[in-house]
Motif scaffolding. Structure first.
Motif, PDB file in Angstrom:
ATOM      1  N   ARG A  47       0.858  -1.181   0.000  1.00 33.32           N
ATOM      2  CA  ARG A  47       0.000   0.000   0.000  1.00 33.32           C
ATOM      3  C   ARG A  47       0.902   1.242   0.000  1.00 33.32           C
ATOM      4  N   PRO A  48       1.254   1.746  -1.185  1.00 36.77           N
ATOM      5  CA  PRO A  48       2.155   2.906  -1.263  1.00 36.77           C
ATOM      6  C   PRO A  48       1.646   4.118  -0.499  1.00 36.77           C
ATOM      7  N   GLU A  49       0.317   4.343  -0.523  1.00 36.29           N
ATOM      8  CA  GLU A  49      -0.215   5.522   0.156  1.00 36.29           C
ATOM      9  C   GLU A  49      -0.064   5.404   1.673  1.00 36.29           C
ATOM     10  N   ARG A  50      -0.161   4.177   2.206  1.00 34.74           N
ATOM     11  CA  ARG A  50       0.032   3.946   3.638  1.00 34.74           C
ATOM     12  C   ARG A  50       1.501   4.151   4.011  1.00 34.74           C
ATOM     13  N   GLU A  51       2.413   3.668   3.165  1.00 30.91           N
ATOM     14  CA  GLU A  51       3.838   3.842   3.435  1.00 30.91           C
ATOM     15  C   GLU A  51       4.213   5.320   3.414  1.00 30.91           C
ATOM     16  N   LYS A  52       3.640   6.067   2.471  1.00 30.74           N
ATOM     17  CA  LYS A  52       3.911   7.508   2.413  1.00 30.74           C
ATOM     18  C   LYS A  52       3.419   8.203   3.689  1.00 30.74           C
ATOM     19  N   ALA A  53       2.238   7.809   4.148  1.00 29.47           N
ATOM     20  CA  ALA A  53       1.682   8.424   5.354  1.00 29.47           C
ATOM     21  C   ALA A  53       2.588   8.171   6.564  1.00 29.47           C
ATOM     22  N   ILE A  54       3.150   6.970   6.648  1.00 27.80           N
ATOM     23  CA  ILE A  54       4.054   6.646   7.758  1.00 27.80           C
ATOM     24  C   ILE A  54       5.305   7.518   7.696  1.00 27.80           C
ATOM     25  N   ASP A  56       5.682  10.395   6.156  1.00 30.41           N
ATOM     26  CA  ASP A  56       5.299  11.784   6.441  1.00 30.41           C
ATOM     27  C   ASP A  56       5.207  12.015   7.948  1.00 30.41           C
ATOM     28  N   ARG A  57       4.584  11.069   8.641  1.00 31.28           N
ATOM     29  CA  ARG A  57       4.424  11.202  10.091  1.00 31.28           C
ATOM     30  C   ARG A  57       5.775  11.184  10.804  1.00 31.28           C
ATOM     31  N   LEU A  58       6.650  10.253  10.392  1.00 30.60           N
ATOM     32  CA  LEU A  58       7.965  10.160  11.021  1.00 30.60           C
ATOM     33  C   LEU A  58       8.794  11.415  10.765  1.00 30.60           C
ATOM     34  N   GLU A  59       8.686  11.961   9.556  1.00 31.47           N
ATOM     35  CA  GLU A  59       9.424  13.191   9.250  1.00 31.47           C
ATOM     36  C   GLU A  59       8.941  14.341  10.133  1.00 31.47           C
ATOM     37  N   SER A  60       7.636  14.401  10.369  1.00 33.33           N
ATOM     38  CA  SER A  60       7.084  15.481  11.203  1.00 33.33           C
ATOM     39  C   SER A  60       7.544  15.359  12.654  1.00 33.33           C
ATOM     40  N   LEU A  61       7.846  14.130  13.104  1.00 38.08           N
ATOM     41  CA  LEU A  61       8.290  13.909  14.482  1.00 38.08           C
ATOM     42  C   LEU A  61       9.802  14.023  14.633  1.00 38.08           C
ATOM     43  N   ASN A  62      10.508  14.014  13.518  1.00 35.76           N
ATOM     44  CA  ASN A  62      11.959  13.932  13.533  1.00 35.76           C
ATOM     45  C   ASN A  62      12.607  15.225  14.036  1.00 35.76           C
ATOM     46  N   ASP A  63      13.470  15.111  15.050  1.00 36.07           N
ATOM     47  CA  ASP A  63      14.229  16.268  15.524  1.00 36.07           C
ATOM     48  C   ASP A  63      15.714  15.921  15.662  1.00 36.07           C
ATOM     49  N   GLY A  64      16.134  14.897  14.897  1.00 35.30           N
ATOM     50  CA  GLY A  64      17.525  14.457  14.970  1.00 35.30           C
ATOM     51  C   GLY A  64      18.295  14.754  13.701  1.00 35.30           C
ATOM     52  N   ALA A  73      15.058   5.778   3.216  1.00 36.96           N
ATOM     53  CA  ALA A  73      15.966   4.657   2.939  1.00 36.96           C
ATOM     54  C   ALA A  73      15.846   3.579   4.014  1.00 36.96           C
ATOM     55  N   LEU A  74      15.774   3.996   5.259  1.00 39.62           N
ATOM     56  CA  LEU A  74      15.662   3.034   6.366  1.00 39.62           C
ATOM     57  C   LEU A  74      14.316   2.323   6.371  1.00 39.62           C
ATOM     58  N   PHE A  75      13.245   3.105   6.278  1.00 38.82           N
ATOM     59  CA  PHE A  75      11.924   2.518   6.480  1.00 38.82           C
ATOM     60  C   PHE A  75      11.380   1.813   5.242  1.00 38.82           C
ATOM     61  N   LEU A  76      11.776   2.232   4.037  1.00 37.37           N
ATOM     62  CA  LEU A  76      11.343   1.485   2.857  1.00 37.37           C
ATOM     63  C   LEU A  76      11.897   0.069   2.882  1.00 37.37           C
ATOM     64  N   GLU A  77      13.113  -0.095   3.408  1.00 42.82           N
ATOM     65  CA  GLU A  77      13.673  -1.449   3.531  1.00 42.82           C
ATOM     66  C   GLU A  77      12.935  -2.239   4.609  1.00 42.82           C
ATOM     67  N   ILE A  78      12.590  -1.583   5.699  1.00 41.87           N
ATOM     68  CA  ILE A  78      11.801  -2.246   6.744  1.00 41.87           C
ATOM     69  C   ILE A  78      10.429  -2.644   6.194  1.00 41.87           C
ATOM     70  N   PHE A  79       9.806  -1.751   5.413  1.00 38.67           N
ATOM     71  CA  PHE A  79       8.511  -2.077   4.811  1.00 38.67           C
ATOM     72  C   PHE A  79       8.639  -3.291   3.898  1.00 38.67           C
TER      73      PHE A  79
END
Length: 355
Positions: A47-54, A56-64, A73-79
């Motif tokens: 589900r590409p749209e679900r992966e994009k949503a994840i 997007d959410r992680l990027e919004s939370l990212n402060d590192g 790169a990390l999460f597409l491999e995990i998916f």
């Protein structure tokens, strides 16, 4: 830094890695439960749209220190690993191994997926249509050479759906066992690759050697690896695959050479909020038909990103991309009005505006 201080940092990294492994395994347990439910309901695994949503959410939370590209790169491999745990499914691509289409497939489905090399675009559509493969990866256009005719013809013929697009930067290398350019007597590659590297060949006097077109750049590398006095124009991965030394990198004439690929399957995506839709349109031979059709898009503020005319079985058709999902209210209004003329090929997460 003292050895004790370095060891302390290494121990800290080991502890973090141990925790990461524990958390990833916990994620995979949940993924397995999801897979069981999807298997019962017949739901799609990818589900590409679900992966994009994840992401997007992680990027919004990212402060590192990670940027979006690193997160992807990390999460597409995990998916990709997750999908293979849920339900391992074949991915058919335009072969051979190491081709640009293979690279595009791995960019979305990861290194662990089951890949099937197919020798033709028509063959890929047949494999997906008969469900021997769950997904197919096919080229649709290149920034230098335009639309791929076989892909358009098959999109017209089969009732499969575009579920994602992948845009790949295309780089060519000159690879050979020869130590010097002057020792090269013949070069193998695809005819399209020769055209994309014409300036390089001319500058190095290689336009005067024998240029031998064959069906794939990866096969070119395989031949050049065993034939004295020969070379190949091929992707870096193709040279590496056949242990062929690279003499020059990035020899393509244009530094923005890109190829766009479609991932096809037998299901449709839900809305992601950043979608693109592709359609085929066939008009009756009547003056002003195309203008009237396009004016409806303009009135409803739908942004058209591509219009290409094409001949299929003697009829003139148009391949059109536009922003939005087929279930968006304004898009739905236009498509319903012209349903007799239009074949919707799919709505999918937009990767790029155009190439």
């Amino acid at each position: 830094m003292s050895e004790a201080g370095l060891q302390g940092l290494r121990d800290k990294l080991d502890n973090i890695d141990n925790e990461l492994l524990k958390l990833i395994n916990e994620r995979m347990k949940v993924v397995h439960e999801v897979g069981v439910l999807k298997a019962q309901s017949g739901g799609a695994i990818y589900r590409p749209e679900r992966e994009k949503a994840i992401i997007d959410r992680l990027e919004s939370l990212n402060d590192g220190m990670l940027n979006r590209a690193a997160i992807e790169a990390l999460f597409l491999e995990i998916f990709a690993i997750s999908r293979n745990l849920e339900l391992p499914e074949n991915v058919a691509y335009l072969g051979p191994e190491g081709s640009f289409t293979h690279q595009a497939a791995e960019a979305r489905f990861g290194a662990m997926s089951s890949y099937v090399s197919i020798s033709s675009i028509k063959g890929i559509f047949r494999e997906v249509n008969t469900k021997k493969a769950r997904f197919g990866v096919v080229p649709i256009e290149n920034s230098s050479n335009g639309i791929v005719t076989d892909t358009i013809n098959c999109l017209n013929k089969y009732n499969l759906k575009i579920i994602a697009e992948v845009v790949l930067d295309i780089h060519h290398t000159l690879a050979s066992t020869c130590d010097k350019v002057s020792d090269i007597k013949k070069i193998y590659s695809k005819d399209i690759a020769f055209e994309q590297c014409r300036k390089f060949l001319t500058n190095f006097g290689l336009d005067e050697v024998e240029l031998i077109p064959i069906e794939s750049t990866t096969k070119a590398a395989k031949i050049a690896a065993t034939e004295a006095g020969s070379a190949a124009i091929c992707p870096h991965v193709g040279a590496k695959l056949h242990n062929l030394p690279i003499l020059f990198e990035n020899i393509e004439d244009k530094d923005n050479n890109k190829t766009r690929f479609f991932i096809i399957s037998d299901f449709e995506n839900t809305q992601s909020g950043n979608d693109k839709t592709s359609i085929l349109v066939r008009f009756k031979d009547r003056q002003g038909a195309l203008v009237e059709f396009l004016s409806d898009f303009n009135e409803l503020e739908i942004n058209l990103t591509k219009i290409k005319s094409h001949i299929v079985e003697g009829d003139s058709i148009f391949f059109i991309d536009f922003d939005g999902h087929q279930d968006d209210e304004n898009v739905k209004s236009v498509l319903d009005k012209h349903r007799e003329k239009v074949k919707v090929l799919g709505s999918y997460v937009k990767e790029i505006n155009d190439i």
